[in-house]
Design a protein around this motif. Structure first.
Motif, PDB file in Angstrom:
ATOM      1  N   LEU A  18       6.508 -48.621  -8.116  1.00  0.00           N
ATOM      2  CA  LEU A  18       6.810 -48.359  -9.526  1.00  0.00           C
ATOM      3  C   LEU A  18       6.168 -49.408 -10.433  1.00  0.00           C
ATOM      4  O   LEU A  18       5.839 -49.130 -11.580  1.00  0.00           O
ATOM      5  CB  LEU A  18       8.325 -48.288  -9.740  1.00  0.00           C
ATOM      6  CG  LEU A  18       9.006 -47.042  -9.132  1.00  0.00           C
ATOM      7  CD1 LEU A  18      10.510 -47.082  -9.349  1.00  0.00           C
ATOM      8  CD2 LEU A  18       8.432 -45.742  -9.699  1.00  0.00           C
ATOM      9  N   ASP A  19       5.933 -50.633  -9.896  1.00  0.00           N
ATOM     10  CA  ASP A  19       5.269 -51.677 -10.694  1.00  0.00           C
ATOM     11  C   ASP A  19       3.832 -51.302 -11.040  1.00  0.00           C
ATOM     12  O   ASP A  19       3.262 -51.832 -11.994  1.00  0.00           O
ATOM     13  CB  ASP A  19       5.214 -52.998  -9.902  1.00  0.00           C
ATOM     14  CG  ASP A  19       6.586 -53.601  -9.734  1.00  0.00           C
ATOM     15  OD1 ASP A  19       7.495 -53.189 -10.486  1.00  0.00           O
ATOM     16  OD2 ASP A  19       6.754 -54.463  -8.844  1.00  0.00           O
ATOM     17  N   GLU A  20       3.242 -50.453 -10.253  1.00  0.00           N
ATOM     18  CA  GLU A  20       1.844 -50.086 -10.500  1.00  0.00           C
ATOM     19  C   GLU A  20       1.695 -48.909 -11.461  1.00  0.00           C
ATOM     20  O   GLU A  20       0.587 -48.488 -11.770  1.00  0.00           O
ATOM     21  CB  GLU A  20       1.152 -49.729  -9.171  1.00  0.00           C
ATOM     22  CG  GLU A  20       0.745 -50.925  -8.345  1.00  0.00           C
ATOM     23  CD  GLU A  20      -0.071 -50.515  -7.114  1.00  0.00           C
ATOM     24  OE1 GLU A  20      -0.651 -49.415  -7.087  1.00  0.00           O
ATOM     25  OE2 GLU A  20      -0.098 -51.304  -6.162  1.00  0.00           O
ATOM     26  N   VAL A  21       2.837 -48.346 -11.906  1.00  0.00           N
ATOM     27  CA  VAL A  21       2.746 -47.150 -12.761  1.00  0.00           C
ATOM     28  C   VAL A  21       2.051 -47.471 -14.092  1.00  0.00           C
ATOM     29  O   VAL A  21       1.218 -46.699 -14.559  1.00  0.00           O
ATOM     30  CB  VAL A  21       4.151 -46.513 -12.985  1.00  0.00           C
ATOM     31  CG1 VAL A  21       4.058 -45.354 -13.964  1.00  0.00           C
ATOM     32  CG2 VAL A  21       4.734 -46.032 -11.663  1.00  0.00           C
ATOM     33  N   ASP A  41       9.231 -42.074 -18.976  1.00  0.00           N
ATOM     34  CA  ASP A  41       9.283 -40.678 -18.518  1.00  0.00           C
ATOM     35  C   ASP A  41       8.526 -40.515 -17.193  1.00  0.00           C
ATOM     36  O   ASP A  41       8.974 -39.821 -16.282  1.00  0.00           O
ATOM     37  CB  ASP A  41       8.698 -39.751 -19.592  1.00  0.00           C
ATOM     38  CG  ASP A  41       8.804 -38.300 -19.170  1.00  0.00           C
ATOM     39  OD1 ASP A  41       9.942 -37.857 -18.902  1.00  0.00           O
ATOM     40  OD2 ASP A  41       7.764 -37.629 -19.056  1.00  0.00           O
ATOM     41  N   LEU A  42       7.372 -41.181 -17.086  1.00  0.00           N
ATOM     42  CA  LEU A  42       6.602 -41.069 -15.844  1.00  0.00           C
ATOM     43  C   LEU A  42       7.332 -41.758 -14.684  1.00  0.00           C
ATOM     44  O   LEU A  42       7.417 -41.205 -13.575  1.00  0.00           O
ATOM     45  CB  LEU A  42       5.195 -41.660 -16.039  1.00  0.00           C
ATOM     46  CG  LEU A  42       4.256 -41.510 -14.837  1.00  0.00           C
ATOM     47  CD1 LEU A  42       4.141 -40.057 -14.383  1.00  0.00           C
ATOM     48  CD2 LEU A  42       2.863 -42.056 -15.174  1.00  0.00           C
ATOM     49  N   VAL A  43       7.906 -42.929 -14.950  1.00  0.00           N
ATOM     50  CA  VAL A  43       8.668 -43.637 -13.911  1.00  0.00           C
ATOM     51  C   VAL A  43       9.822 -42.743 -13.433  1.00  0.00           C
ATOM     52  O   VAL A  43      10.079 -42.609 -12.231  1.00  0.00           O
ATOM     53  CB  VAL A  43       9.190 -44.996 -14.442  1.00  0.00           C
ATOM     54  CG1 VAL A  43      10.242 -45.580 -13.509  1.00  0.00           C
ATOM     55  CG2 VAL A  43       8.033 -45.976 -14.625  1.00  0.00           C
ATOM     56  N   ARG A  44      10.470 -42.090 -14.400  1.00  0.00           N
ATOM     57  CA  ARG A  44      11.594 -41.193 -14.056  1.00  0.00           C
ATOM     58  C   ARG A  44      11.117 -40.081 -13.119  1.00  0.00           C
ATOM     59  O   ARG A  44      11.786 -39.733 -12.152  1.00  0.00           O
ATOM     60  CB  ARG A  44      12.163 -40.600 -15.358  1.00  0.00           C
ATOM     61  CG  ARG A  44      13.289 -39.588 -15.156  1.00  0.00           C
ATOM     62  CD  ARG A  44      13.645 -38.884 -16.469  1.00  0.00           C
ATOM     63  NE  ARG A  44      12.557 -38.120 -17.057  1.00  0.00           N
ATOM     64  CZ  ARG A  44      12.150 -36.924 -16.635  1.00  0.00           C
ATOM     65  NH1 ARG A  44      12.741 -36.337 -15.622  1.00  0.00           N
ATOM     66  NH2 ARG A  44      11.132 -36.305 -17.232  1.00  0.00           N
ATOM     67  N   ILE A  49      11.026 -37.989  -7.292  1.00  0.00           N
ATOM     68  CA  ILE A  49      10.436 -37.532  -6.018  1.00  0.00           C
ATOM     69  C   ILE A  49      10.541 -38.612  -4.929  1.00  0.00           C
ATOM     70  O   ILE A  49       9.843 -38.570  -3.921  1.00  0.00           O
ATOM     71  CB  ILE A  49       8.970 -37.055  -6.170  1.00  0.00           C
ATOM     72  CG1 ILE A  49       8.031 -38.194  -6.602  1.00  0.00           C
ATOM     73  CG2 ILE A  49       8.874 -35.875  -7.141  1.00  0.00           C
ATOM     74  CD1 ILE A  49       6.548 -37.899  -6.337  1.00  0.00           C
ATOM     75  N   GLY A  50      11.396 -39.607  -5.179  1.00  0.00           N
ATOM     76  CA  GLY A  50      11.655 -40.589  -4.114  1.00  0.00           C
ATOM     77  C   GLY A  50      11.055 -41.964  -4.375  1.00  0.00           C
ATOM     78  O   GLY A  50      11.028 -42.795  -3.470  1.00  0.00           O
ATOM     79  N   GLY A  51      10.507 -42.216  -5.568  1.00  0.00           N
ATOM     80  CA  GLY A  51      10.020 -43.559  -5.906  1.00  0.00           C
ATOM     81  C   GLY A  51       8.504 -43.654  -5.897  1.00  0.00           C
ATOM     82  O   GLY A  51       7.912 -44.175  -6.826  1.00  0.00           O
TER      83      GLY A  51
END
Ligand code: FEC
Length: 306
Positions: A18-21, A41-44, A49-51
């Motif tokens: 998630l840090d790379e999003v 929203d994208l992180v959500r 879908i499991g992270g």
């Protein structure tokens, strides 16, 4: 001994955590960071879908499987490199490594079947630009492979398999979809829309489908108009037309990733549930050996072309 042929397998790429999003999303937006709301929203969606998306792992299996088939078919041996559009290893990293390894001739294939100047075209520009910068290798780049007969065999089989999950397959509607693009491609003589229709029509012909149509999914969150109809609106419309069972074939994608696992399996399924529609998704290609053999056929064919 013949020098190996470089094989550059290109794909979209995905954040590995998630840090790379944020850097990933910024790269997609050509260097403009997303707003906090867009990022959240994208992180959500990744969390839903499991992270993380399984795309990176699937791309590796596809690339390694393709190289294995090519190295066992008796033709010229290949040395495979992966190059991603939006994450490491980037396309430019792969091309640079090919030069360091002394690769003189190479073939480039993108893991997406249909050509658009705004999709495959941008992968190819990056390859050409970097090859020019580093002085090699000489590339043959594959534009599209949506009409490769052995690929269509697998796609047809996947739609057929999904139809067997419908209570009444003759009355089910098949929706062929691909990633939406800004509508302005229509003024650019871009082949994308026609190609989506070509492969969908061929599958429909082979299965003698009574009901099939085309839609677009995963449109970007920008202010300009995108190709439609969006698959969610299409589901509502098809319900109004009386369809109770719908098969979703995301034929523009070849792996399980965010645009399938979230946009279809969560978002579209939610709409289908509200409508009381039975929505069945076709299985993605992933590393199915028959699919990878189809890609190998495409690579060998382009290798023979002058
Ligand atoms: O699983 C994953 O983590 C990655 C899934 C993923 C794939 C993918 C494929 C395509 N895209 C295409 C076009 C665009 C355009 C924009 C755009 C934006 C995003 C965002 C995410 C994303 N795409 Fe993507 N795409 C995937 C993921 N894509 C995340 C940003 C947030 C969002 O809009 O949802 C808009 C760019 C802009 O803002 O200017 C255009 C096309 C493909 C299929 C061909 C290919 O694989 O290259 C076309 C997989």
């Amino acid at each position: 001994m013949t020098k190996p042929l470089g094989l550059l397998v290109m794909a979209y790429g995905t954040p590995r955590s998630l840090d790379e999003v944020l850097p990933y999303y910024t790269d997609i937006r050509r260097g403009r960071p997303p707003s906090e709301e867009q990022l959240n929203d994208l992180v959500r969606r990744y969390q839903a879908i499991g992270g993380v998306s399984p795309l990176a792992e699937i791309t590796t299996r596809q690339a390694e499987g393709l190289a294995r088939i090519l190295n066992e078919d008796g033709g010229r041996p290949v040395q495979m490199y992966q190059g991603m559009k939006h994450t490491r290893p980037f396309i430019a990293d792969a091309v640079e490594q090919m030069v360091k390894d002394g690769i003189e001739e190479a073939i480039g294939i993108v893991l997406a079947p249909h050509y658009s100047t705004m999709s495959i075209g941008t992968y190819h520009s990056k390859v050409r630009e970097t090859a020019e910068q580093f002085g090699g290798p000489r590339f043959k780049l594959i534009n599209e492979w949506h009409m490769e007969p052995t690929f269509l065999d697998v796609l047809t089989q996947r739609v057929d398999e999904a139809l067997t999950k419908c209570a009444n397959r003759d009355e089910a509607m098949v929706v062929f979809s691909a990633h939406s693009l800004p509508e302005r491609i229509l003024q650019m003589n871009d082949p994308y829309v026609d190609q989506l229709h070509e492969s969908g029509n061929e599958v429909a012909r082979r299965l003698n489908l009574k009901h099939f149509t085309f839609g677009w999914q995963s449109a970007g969150r920008t202010n300009e108009p995108w190709l439609g109809p969006d698959i969610l609106d299409l589901l509502r419309d098809l319900k109004k037309q009386g369809f109770a069972e719908i098969v979703s074939c995301s034929q523009g994608f070849v792996a399980d990733h965010l645009e399938v696992l979230y946009d279809i399996d969560i978002e579209a399924q939610q709409v289908a549930k509200e409508l009381g529609v039975h929505l069945v998704r076709t299985r993605q290609m992933n590393d199915d050996p028959a699919f990878l053999k189809a890609l190998a056929n495409v690579v060998r064919r382009i290798e023979r072309e002058e």
